[in-house]
Write an enzyme that holds these catalytic residues in place. Structure first.
Site, mmCIF file in Angstrom:
data_model
loop_
_atom_site.group_PDB
_atom_site.id
_atom_site.type_symbol
_atom_site.label_atom_id
_atom_site.label_comp_id
_atom_site.label_asym_id
_atom_site.label_seq_id
_atom_site.Cartn_x
_atom_site.Cartn_y
_atom_site.Cartn_z
ATOM 1 N N LYS A 184 30.203 31.040 44.962
ATOM 2 C CA LYS A 184 29.312 31.820 44.085
ATOM 3 C C LYS A 184 28.759 30.916 42.988
ATOM 4 C CE LYS A 184 31.059 35.282 46.455
ATOM 5 N NZ LYS A 184 30.444 35.956 47.574
HETATM 6 C C1 LIG Z 1 31.672 37.151 48.010
HETATM 7 C C2 LIG Z 1 31.271 38.565 48.062
HETATM 8 C C3 LIG Z 1 32.195 39.606 47.913
HETATM 9 C C4 LIG Z 1 33.687 39.388 47.927
HETATM 10 O O1 LIG Z 1 34.171 38.584 46.947
HETATM 11 P P1 LIG Z 1 35.614 37.887 47.131
HETATM 12 O O2 LIG Z 1 35.839 37.315 45.774
HETATM 13 O O3 LIG Z 1 35.474 36.866 48.193
HETATM 14 O O4 LIG Z 1 36.584 38.959 47.470
HETATM 15 C C5 LIG Z 1 31.734 40.900 47.851
HETATM 16 N N1 LIG Z 1 30.426 41.176 47.967
HETATM 17 C C6 LIG Z 1 29.506 40.215 48.162
HETATM 18 C C7 LIG Z 1 28.072 40.598 48.262
HETATM 19 C C8 LIG Z 1 29.896 38.885 48.229
HETATM 20 O O5 LIG Z 1 28.979 37.927 48.425
#
Ligand SMILES: *Cc1c(COP(=O)(O)O)cnc(C)c1O
Length: 372
Positions: A184
């Site tokens: 992210k």
């Molecule tokens: C990465 C992501 C998640 C989940 O996040 P984690 O920290 O990996 O559990 C949820 N929604 C979206 C749109 C994502 O890109």
């Protein structure tokens, strides 16, 4: 041959180490202590919200958000089919029914014109998920939410630093959620955040995060929660990363512009939209979709790129095609052509923050050899 180009690598060369060492020296390494609270406050402020509740990951943030809104048996929640499984898990576990919508073939977000026909007397909420770099068009979603009295959960896991019509993504939902996974825009290794302006929802999320301990009767429980707490060590990383958010978004946009310019010379490859009337892409990842006249699917294309030393990731597999959900009798006979095609013919290229221009050149050269 040059080194393999990984699909993602984070940048951790700011004050991450300083803050982490300060955290260790302070002795406050659990979720107690000042750093988690400081990260919550600064993060909430960065998206213009009153409350931030740090949690262990983005999936946990969504689970708590669904539970805090009281979603359960008999309720329906509308969400895009083209998303990560994290969005749908707690809807199903709560006994509610997920109702999925196809994608817009250009923005790759939920087709907002297809939502109203899915609304019934049982619809309780819309889960708006921003996909890959461009926000989903929020205004039509809010028009429907007002008209039918629905709650909105905003999954902004891919949208740190993004604006929709000039307002921060994450500022829109009754509850909005983020992830800080290393791919992210900012990362804490593992981690997530719920943000809201509603004090009651904030209290509920805080309680759900911490096993719903009662403030005065510690081990007596009126509700089942989870342990979704974030550690101070994660918050230390988050504080350092948050300082760099503008820099990171700038980097991603330059990376996106580079790929756009260089890959637009390859015919039959659909590139992501760089902007819409309401936002400019921040290229969380740089996705592409193979045109119909390219005689291979995404799986084959990713294999060829791997052989050229280029890491890739498939696009999301639509929720309505998931074996685990089909086996439960969900989405029988449902076809959503855009979401299905995006999975079959789409994937994303190396797009991490540590990616260098030399590596992007390698990616473009490999793409040209295979598709040029
Ligand atoms: C990465 C992501 C998640 C989940 O996040 P984690 O920290 O990996 O559990 C949820 N929604 C979206 C749109 C994502 O890109």
């Amino acid at each position: 041959m040059s080194d393999f180009v990984p699909v993602n690598e984070p940048l951790l060369d700011g004050r991450e180490e300083d803050y982490l060492v300060a955290c260790l020296r302070s002795g406050w390494i659990s979720s107690e202590g000042p750093m988690v609270r400081e990260f919550e406050e600064k993060f909430a402020q960065s998206v213009g919200r009153k409350y931030g509740i740090a949690v262990s990951n983005g999936t946990a943030a969504l689970d708590a958000a669904v539970e805090a809104l009281g979603i359960g048996p008999g309720d329906e929640v509308i969400l895009p089919s083209f998303t990560i499984i994290s969005c749908i898990g707690q809807i199903i576990r709560s006994g509610a029914t997920p109702v999925v919508v196809d994608s817009d073939p250009l923005t790759w977000n939920m087709d907002v014109t297809a939502i109203e026909e899915k609304i019934t007397a049982r619809t309780k909420a819309i889960m708006a998920v921003h996909i890959y770099g461009l926000p989903v068009d929020m205004d039509p979603i809010f028009d429907l939410a007002r008209k039918y009295g629905l709650r909105v959960i905003e999954d902004a896991a891919q949208m740190h630093g993004q604006l929709y019509r000039g307002k921060p993504c994450g500022s829109f939902g009754d509850l909005s959620t983020f992830s800080f996974y290393p791919n992210k825009h900012i990362t804490t290794g593992e981690g997530g955040m719920i943000v809201t302006d509603d004090p009651d929802l904030a209290d509920q999320c805080r309680s759900l995060r911490n096993l719903c301990f009662e403030p005065n009767r510690r081990f007596v429980h009126e509700r089942l929660g989870w342990n979704l707490r974030m550690t101070s060590m994660q918050a230390a990383l988050g504080l350092a990363q948050l300082e760099r958010l503008d820099e990171f978004v700038g980097r991603k946009r330059r990376m996106g512009a580079f790929y756009q310019e260089r890959l637009s010379r390859i015919p039959s490859i659909q590139l992501p939209l760089s902007e819409t009337g309401y936002a400019r892409s921040i290229y969380w990842v740089f996705g592409i979709i193979l045109g119909d006249d390219i005689p291979m699917d995404a799986v084959e294309a990713m294999k060829r790129l791997a052989a050229e030393g280029i890491g890739t990731r498939p696009f999301f597999y639509p929720m309505h095609q998931q074996p685990v959900l089909r086996r439960q009798g969900l989405f029988e006979n449902l076809t959503l052509p855009h979401a299905e095609k995006m999975y079959a013919r789409g994937f994303y290229l190396p797009s991490g923050l540590a990616l260098t221009e030399g590596q992007m050149e390698q990616v473009v050269a490999a793409m040209s050899r295979i598709f040029g």
